[in-house]
Structure formats: C-alpha cells, structure tokens
Design a protein around this motif. Sequence first.
Motif, PDB file in Angstrom:
ATOM      1  N   TYR A  83       0.825  -1.208   0.000  1.00 57.61           N
ATOM      2  CA  TYR A  83       0.000   0.000   0.000  1.00 57.61           C
ATOM      3  C   TYR A  83       0.864   1.264   0.000  1.00 57.61           C
ATOM      4  CZ  TYR A  83      -3.848   3.164   1.024  1.00 57.61           C
ATOM      5  OH  TYR A  83      -4.763   4.187   0.959  1.00 57.61           O
ATOM      6  N   CYS A 117      -4.151  -6.209  -5.573  1.00 57.50           N
ATOM      7  CA  CYS A 117      -5.488  -5.831  -6.042  1.00 57.50           C
ATOM      8  C   CYS A 117      -6.068  -4.698  -5.210  1.00 57.50           C
ATOM      9  CB  CYS A 117      -6.414  -7.042  -5.995  1.00 57.50           C
ATOM     10  SG  CYS A 117      -5.987  -8.367  -7.140  1.00 57.50           S
ATOM     11  N   CYS A 118      -5.946  -4.809  -3.891  1.00 53.19           N
ATOM     12  CA  CYS A 118      -6.473  -3.762  -3.016  1.00 53.19           C
ATOM     13  C   CYS A 118      -5.760  -2.435  -3.249  1.00 53.19           C
ATOM     14  CB  CYS A 118      -6.333  -4.176  -1.556  1.00 53.19           C
ATOM     15  SG  CYS A 118      -7.398  -5.563  -1.072  1.00 53.19           S
ATOM     16  N   SER A 119      -4.453  -2.493  -3.449  1.00 47.70           N
ATOM     17  CA  SER A 119      -3.693  -1.254  -3.643  1.00 47.70           C
ATOM     18  C   SER A 119      -4.075  -0.567  -4.944  1.00 47.70           C
ATOM     19  CB  SER A 119      -2.184  -1.537  -3.619  1.00 47.70           C
ATOM     20  OG  SER A 119      -1.761  -2.207  -4.799  1.00 47.70           O
ATOM     21  N   SER A 174      -3.006  -8.080  -1.722  1.00 47.38           N
ATOM     22  CA  SER A 174      -2.520  -6.728  -1.438  1.00 47.38           C
ATOM     23  C   SER A 174      -2.379  -5.903  -2.711  1.00 47.38           C
ATOM     24  CB  SER A 174      -1.186  -6.787  -0.688  1.00 47.38           C
ATOM     25  OG  SER A 174      -0.221  -7.530  -1.419  1.00 47.38           O
TER      26      SER A 174
END
Length: 226
Positions: free
Chosen positions: A117, A179-181, A177
């Motif tokens: 992130y 994909c979320c970022s 992580s």
Amino acid sequence: MAGLNLHSVLVTGANQEIGLELIKQLLGSSNPPEWVFAACQDPAGERMQELQNLTAKHPNLVMVALEVTAPASIKAAAARVEAHLKGSGLNLPVNNAGIQKLNRLESETPEDMALVYVTNVTGPLLVSQAFLPLLKQAAQGSPQTGLSCSKAAIVNMSSEAGSIQNLYLWHLGQVISFCCSKAALNMLTKCQSLGYGGDWILNVTVHPGWVQTDMGNSDSIHAWKG
C-alpha cells in the motif's frame, strides 16, 4: 507517443520493465521531450546498466534518485528536477513504480499489505504532492486550452486488478494486497482529478494490459498458484 508534445516528463521505477520501456519510447519518439527524468531507487545500483547506457547517448535524459516510500527522497528529487527545469514546470509525472506480494486471502500479512500500500498508493500521492508546484507552473505557462498530457497531467499506473467488478487475478492466485492497492490508487486518481482539475491538471490511471515482466510473469504466478 506521437500525439504528445512534452517539454518534460518524469517516470518513477524507470530502471526496468514498463518504466524502462516508457523511457525508451519517449527518447525514440519523433518529437522527444526536452527533458526526460528517469527516477529510480538507486541510479548507481544493480540492474541500472541499460538506463546508464541510455543516459550516455541522450543528453536530455537525467537519472534521478527517488524512493517512493521515503518522503525526504521524494522532496530531494523534486528539488533536483526543478533545478533542471529552471521555471518551465513539469508536464507529466508518471507514477509507475510499484510492487506486488503473491499472497492469498488466508495467507496475507499486515506487513505485506502495508508495504504494498505504501509503495503503490502512498508513494504516488507523495510524488504528486511534491511535484504539484512544477505541474502548476507547466499548466499556467502552456498555451493549450483544456486538459492535456502535453499541458500538465499526473498519470498513475494502475491495473485491471484494481477493478472491483472484473477481479481477474482472483482466478490466477488472488494477489490480495496488489489488487487492493490498485483499487485504492484508482480512488486516489479520482480524488486528484477533483482536487487538481481546477488548476488544469489532468489526472488519469492507465491499465497497460498484461505485460511480460518480472512482476507480471504468468509462469511465475501459475507456478506459485500450483
């Protein structure tokens, strides 16, 4: 690249893969920028030979040390770029630097989530903040009307992996992580468009498609998945 009319562009993560290819395309265009800033963690480090060779051939290419997770490094890079531009402003920073960790939902860790992130989302935020005065200079000094990459723009290198509707990486190994970022980076870009649009600074995300790189190597993902 043919439609661009850039005085200056900066690319983070410029020493390899997509970033390095962007540098090559910019330098090889029919109307190359007056200044191309290749930003990377350590210009004197490993895997830098190709970029160093390009610097020796192209006087308009400048290597700049920039670590996207280190605010002091970002500010120092902005100061160096400003010294080269001498009041002309920066047309186009490309926030290309990024990382991924191959973790599934059940094995994702706080440490990897935080690292991905801060690199993929906080980094582009801080880079954009640091170079905002130079972007405003470019926008104010441009004769062009409207929004344009040739005038002043922030380009964030995102991914279809950040799409909530089309989460294709789930079937290739999840990569939580990352994909979320990228979903967060898309939202950051929307916020930047609202915050900076009044200064005539374009803000966009780019999905480059599947690229055969160390990060996007399908063989490595399938091997990890299986």
